[in-house]
Structures are given as C-alpha cells and as structure tokens.
Design an enzyme around this catalytic site. Structure first.
Site, short mmCIF file in Angstrom:
data_model
loop_
_atom_site.label_atom_id
_atom_site.label_comp_id
_atom_site.label_asym_id
_atom_site.label_seq_id
_atom_site.Cartn_x
_atom_site.Cartn_y
_atom_site.Cartn_z
N HIS A 227 18.01 -1.94 11.66
CA HIS A 227 17.96 -0.93 12.72
C HIS A 227 16.56 -0.30 12.78
O HIS A 227 16.36 0.82 12.35
CB HIS A 227 19.02 0.15 12.50
CG HIS A 227 20.38 -0.41 12.27
ND1 HIS A 227 21.09 -1.05 13.27
CD2 HIS A 227 21.16 -0.45 11.17
CE1 HIS A 227 22.25 -1.45 12.79
NE2 HIS A 227 22.32 -1.11 11.52
N ASN B 94 14.89 -3.05 1.43
CA ASN B 94 15.59 -2.80 2.69
C ASN B 94 15.23 -1.40 3.17
O ASN B 94 15.32 -0.45 2.39
CB ASN B 94 17.10 -2.84 2.50
CG ASN B 94 17.66 -4.21 2.38
OD1 ASN B 94 17.07 -5.09 1.76
ND2 ASN B 94 18.84 -4.41 2.95
#
Length: 182
Positions: free
Chosen positions: A82, A99
C-alpha cells in the site's frame, strides 16, 4: 530483465523468479513500479538513463506520496505494501526483507543524543502509520505494530507496540508477516 535486487524484490511479491513476460506486472503494479525504477536508477552508470529513471521516480513520488530518495540504501527483498504517503530520510539504511506500509515515516532527529537517522536490520515489518526517528538501530526479526512511535534501539526478535513504544520479546515476531524471504 533487470537487476538482481529488483528480481529479489519481485520474488517477495509473487514468490517466483521475474521473467521478461512479467513486464506488465511491473507496469500495472504501482508498488513494483517504484521498486523497478529505484533499482534501475541505483544500478545505472549512464547519466542519461539515471535522469530518465529519476523522472519516473519523481512521477511515482508525486502520484503516491512515496518520498524515498533514489540514493537511499535499501537491501534486497524490499516490499512496499500500500505505497501511499511513505517518507524515508535519504540517510536511512534499510536491510534485507523489509516490509513498509502506508503512512510510514522513517526520519531524522535533529538534536539530542539520538541526533541522526535509523539503521533498520533484516526481516523487519513496519506497520501502517508507524514513525521511526533518530540514530537508533532496529534489530533483526522485528515487527513494528501499526501506529507505533519508535525512538530507541530495538533488540532482535521483538514486537514493538504503542507510543511510547513497548518492546515484547518474541522469537517468531515476523512469522507469517514477512513472506517469500530472499
């Protein structure tokens, strides 16, 4: 198709090797598109190509709010989930298999004993809207929960939550959070 680091980034997303036929996935996947041009910029010695890649990085930056300098040191297996409103100071060092999710800020502290930028080790999962600041070190296998504020060193094998941050030891901190490790 491209650099080794991008192929390893691609593996993090899909769990398989990147092939020439995957160019459409790169074009239509905005997370991968950033990684692709970021890695191309870093691996190019041609000034014209560097400028070309930098223009694409800038366009992605403006469209999605990804403020990551093309000069930032990022290890293999970088995963952006995202990719909106992410800010990373150019002096930050990110390890392998990191991440990052939307709203994350990794920045500099300008005064005091932690003046400087973070070093983030390997296998680190950084949740939505988390903030990491100062000359601190985030250890290996660390999960930083969403909305967490981190301004102190975090040891290996930890889960970090809250503001002020609370550290919880956990040998399996990133299990099932970081997939397709390279």
């Amino acid at each position: 198709m491209n650099s080794l680091k991008f192929s390893q980034d691609f593996y993090r997303y899909f769990g398989r090797e990147c092939k020439n036929k995957d160019i459409l996935k790169v074009i239509f996947n905005h997370e991968l598109r950033f990684n692709y041009f970021f890695r191309k910029y870093q691996n190019s010695n041609n000034k014209f190509l560097k400028l070309f890649y930098k223009i694409f990085i800038r366009q992605i930056r403006l469209k999605y709010g990804i403020e990551i300098s093309p000069n930032t040191k990022i290890g293999k297996g970088f995963y952006v989930g995202h990719p909106f409103d992410i800010t990373i100071n150019p002096n930050v060092i990110l390890g392998e298999n990191v991440n990052i999710h939307k709203g994350v800020t990794i920045g500099q502290e300008n005064r005091g004993e932690r003046k400087g930028t973070p070093i983030i080790s390997n296998k680190v999962w950084i949740g939505v809207n988390s903030t990491i600041v100062g000359r601190i070190k985030i250890g290996n296998n660390v999960l930083i929960a969403p909305n967490t504020y981190v301004n102190r060193d975090i040891p290996d094998n930890s889960i970090v939550v809250g503001n002020p941050c609370k550290i919880i030891e956990n040998i399996e901190a990133t299990k099932d959070y970081i997939n397709n490790i390279v």
